[in-house]
Design a protein around this motif. Structure first.
Motif, PDB file in Angstrom:
ATOM      1  N   SER A 151       0.839  -1.186   0.000  1.00 11.45           N
ATOM      2  CA  SER A 151       0.000   0.000   0.000  1.00 11.45           C
ATOM      3  C   SER A 151       0.888   1.255   0.000  1.00 11.45           C
ATOM      4  O   SER A 151       1.748   1.395  -0.864  1.00 11.45           O
ATOM      5  CB  SER A 151      -0.979  -0.047   1.177  1.00 11.45           C
ATOM      6  N   MET A 152       0.738   2.144   0.977  1.00  8.24           N
ATOM      7  CA  MET A 152       1.589   3.343   1.011  1.00  8.24           C
ATOM      8  C   MET A 152       3.041   2.959   1.283  1.00  8.24           C
ATOM      9  O   MET A 152       3.968   3.624   0.828  1.00  8.24           O
ATOM     10  CB  MET A 152       1.086   4.340   2.056  1.00  8.24           C
ATOM     11  N   GLY A 153       3.254   1.853   1.993  1.00  7.31           N
ATOM     12  CA  GLY A 153       4.610   1.341   2.185  1.00  7.31           C
ATOM     13  C   GLY A 153       5.205   0.819   0.888  1.00  7.31           C
ATOM     14  O   GLY A 153       6.422   0.845   0.694  1.00  7.31           O
ATOM     15  N   GLY A 154       4.353   0.359  -0.011  1.00  9.69           N
ATOM     16  CA  GLY A 154       4.810  -0.037  -1.344  1.00  9.69           C
ATOM     17  C   GLY A 154       5.283   1.173  -2.129  1.00  9.69           C
ATOM     18  O   GLY A 154       6.295   1.116  -2.833  1.00  9.69           O
ATOM     19  N   TYR A 155       4.553   2.285  -1.975  1.00 14.52           N
ATOM     20  CA  TYR A 155       5.002   3.542  -2.574  1.00 14.52           C
ATOM     21  C   TYR A 155       6.377   3.905  -2.013  1.00 14.52           C
ATOM     22  O   TYR A 155       7.297   4.228  -2.754  1.00 14.52           O
ATOM     23  CB  TYR A 155       4.004   4.683  -2.297  1.00 14.52           C
ATOM     24  N   GLY A 156       6.514   3.858  -0.697  1.00 15.48           N
ATOM     25  CA  GLY A 156       7.784   4.222  -0.065  1.00 15.48           C
ATOM     26  C   GLY A 156       8.933   3.331  -0.516  1.00 15.48           C
ATOM     27  O   GLY A 156      10.039   3.812  -0.772  1.00 15.48           O
ATOM     28  N   ALA A 157       8.670   2.030  -0.635  1.00 14.42           N
ATOM     29  CA  ALA A 157       9.714   1.109  -1.086  1.00 14.42           C
ATOM     30  C   ALA A 157      10.131   1.434  -2.523  1.00 14.42           C
ATOM     31  O   ALA A 157      11.332   1.468  -2.839  1.00 14.42           O
ATOM     32  CB  ALA A 157       9.220  -0.326  -0.981  1.00 14.42           C
ATOM     33  N   LEU A 158       9.158   1.675  -3.393  1.00 11.20           N
ATOM     34  CA  LEU A 158       9.485   2.033  -4.778  1.00 11.20           C
ATOM     35  C   LEU A 158      10.224   3.367  -4.843  1.00 11.20           C
ATOM     36  O   LEU A 158      11.227   3.498  -5.556  1.00 11.20           O
ATOM     37  CB  LEU A 158       8.214   2.089  -5.629  1.00 11.20           C
ATOM     38  N   ARG A 159       9.759   4.343  -4.095  1.00 15.28           N
ATOM     39  CA  ARG A 159      10.418   5.651  -4.114  1.00 15.28           C
ATOM     40  C   ARG A 159      11.866   5.533  -3.637  1.00 15.28           C
ATOM     41  O   ARG A 159      12.778   6.122  -4.226  1.00 15.28           O
ATOM     42  CB  ARG A 159       9.656   6.655  -3.249  1.00 15.28           C
ATOM     43  N   TYR A 160      12.081   4.796  -2.575  1.00 17.82           N
ATOM     44  CA  TYR A 160      13.422   4.613  -2.027  1.00 17.82           C
ATOM     45  C   TYR A 160      14.311   3.928  -3.064  1.00 17.82           C
ATOM     46  O   TYR A 160      15.437   4.361  -3.343  1.00 17.82           O
ATOM     47  CB  TYR A 160      13.322   3.797  -0.745  1.00 17.82           C
ATOM     48  N   ALA A 161      13.820   2.853  -3.666  1.00 17.34           N
ATOM     49  CA  ALA A 161      14.606   2.120  -4.662  1.00 17.34           C
ATOM     50  C   ALA A 161      14.878   2.962  -5.907  1.00 17.34           C
ATOM     51  O   ALA A 161      15.977   2.926  -6.463  1.00 17.34           O
ATOM     52  CB  ALA A 161      13.885   0.836  -5.055  1.00 17.34           C
ATOM     53  N   PHE A 162      13.900   3.738  -6.352  1.00 14.30           N
ATOM     54  CA  PHE A 162      14.075   4.548  -7.559  1.00 14.30           C
ATOM     55  C   PHE A 162      14.942   5.771  -7.300  1.00 14.30           C
ATOM     56  O   PHE A 162      15.553   6.306  -8.217  1.00 14.30           O
ATOM     57  CB  PHE A 162      12.727   4.981  -8.135  1.00 14.30           C
ATOM     58  N   THR A 163      15.004   6.205  -6.053  1.00 10.10           N
ATOM     59  CA  THR A 163      15.855   7.346  -5.699  1.00 10.10           C
ATOM     60  C   THR A 163      17.301   6.901  -5.521  1.00 10.10           C
ATOM     61  O   THR A 163      18.231   7.614  -5.900  1.00 10.10           O
ATOM     62  CB  THR A 163      15.347   8.011  -4.396  1.00 10.10           C
ATOM     63  N   TYR A 164      17.498   5.721  -4.947  1.00  8.90           N
ATOM     64  CA  TYR A 164      18.833   5.194  -4.672  1.00  8.90           C
ATOM     65  C   TYR A 164      18.978   3.762  -5.214  1.00  8.90           C
ATOM     66  O   TYR A 164      19.211   2.819  -4.446  1.00  8.90           O
ATOM     67  CB  TYR A 164      19.106   5.203  -3.166  1.00  8.90           C
ATOM     68  N   PRO A 165      18.865   3.573  -6.523  1.00  6.92           N
ATOM     69  CA  PRO A 165      18.901   2.208  -7.071  1.00  6.92           C
ATOM     70  C   PRO A 165      20.216   1.491  -6.825  1.00  6.92           C
ATOM     71  O   PRO A 165      20.241   0.255  -6.776  1.00  6.92           O
ATOM     72  CB  PRO A 165      18.654   2.412  -8.560  1.00  6.92           C
ATOM     73  N   GLN A 166      21.280   2.224  -6.628  1.00  6.03           N
ATOM     74  CA  GLN A 166      22.589   1.608  -6.409  1.00  6.03           C
ATOM     75  C   GLN A 166      22.694   0.959  -5.032  1.00  6.03           C
ATOM     76  O   GLN A 166      23.634   0.220  -4.783  1.00  6.03           O
ATOM     77  CB  GLN A 166      23.705   2.642  -6.598  1.00  6.03           C
ATOM     78  N   ARG A 167      21.725   1.159  -4.160  1.00 13.82           N
ATOM     79  CA  ARG A 167      21.765   0.592  -2.816  1.00 13.82           C
ATOM     80  C   ARG A 167      21.084  -0.768  -2.689  1.00 13.82           C
ATOM     81  O   ARG A 167      21.240  -1.435  -1.660  1.00 13.82           O
ATOM     82  CB  ARG A 167      21.077   1.533  -1.819  1.00 13.82           C
TER      83      ARG A 167
END
Length: 174
Positions: free
Chosen positions: A38-54
């Motif tokens: 849900s909103m945590g899925g948004y957060g996970a995607l945002r985090y991954a798309f902001t810092y994909p190298q991590r």
């Protein structure tokens, strides 16, 4: 938050550093995964798309994929959304998932899983975002549509598969 504590900075910078200080956690991307619903899925995607190298991979179950649309269509279930995102931030900024995936970025080997339910209230939103993810991530993107609603009955079913997908490298390997 629009006004108040800088939770995004805390979650993406301070907390990982602190957790690695306390626990013997690897900083190597191949050892790090994100999962949210849900909103945590948004957060996970945002985090991954902001810092994909991590990260090696991210799995999002029934994620909010369009903040502006969510705000319009689902404001009754989250009336305080504007405390976290101003209307101006909801589209065309680093808070917007579509904006993030359109940026020229070295995605490396980041794998993306998005799963939702066939009766999920966010299904059409997720299906609208699906082509963008498929275009950017190509064979590193997987989509799953399963019977269910936007609730823990669906996510409890999806969670073991998503965890296995993250670690083993694909839904077909589950």
């Amino acid at each position: 938050m629009v006004h108040g504590p800088r939770y995004w900075d805390y979650l993406t910078h301070e907390l990982p550093t602190r957790m690695r200080y306390i626990f013997p956690l690897s900083a190597r991307p191949e050892d790090n995964y994100l999962l949210g619903n849900s909103m945590g899925g948004y957060g996970a995607l945002r985090y991954a798309f902001t810092y994909p190298q991590r990260f090696a991979a991210v799995a999002a179950l029934s994620p909010v994929t369009d903040l502006k649309r969510f705000h319009v269509e689902q404001s009754a279930i989250m009336p305080d959304l504007e405390l976290a995102f101003s209307p101006a931030q909801m589209q065309g900024t680093p808070a917007d998932l579509s904006y993030l995936v359109q940026q020229p970025t070295n995605w490396g080997t980041l794998r993306v899983l998005m799963a939702t339910g066939d009766q999920d209230m966010l299904r059409s939103m997720d299906e609208a975002f699906k082509p963008e993810l498929a275009a950017v991530f190509k064979d590193q993107f997987e989509w799953q549509l399963q019977p269910g609603h936007h609730d823990w009955r669906l996510w409890n079913h999806q969670l073991p598969f998503a965890m296995h997908w993250l670690i083993k490298g694909g839904w077909r390997n589950v």
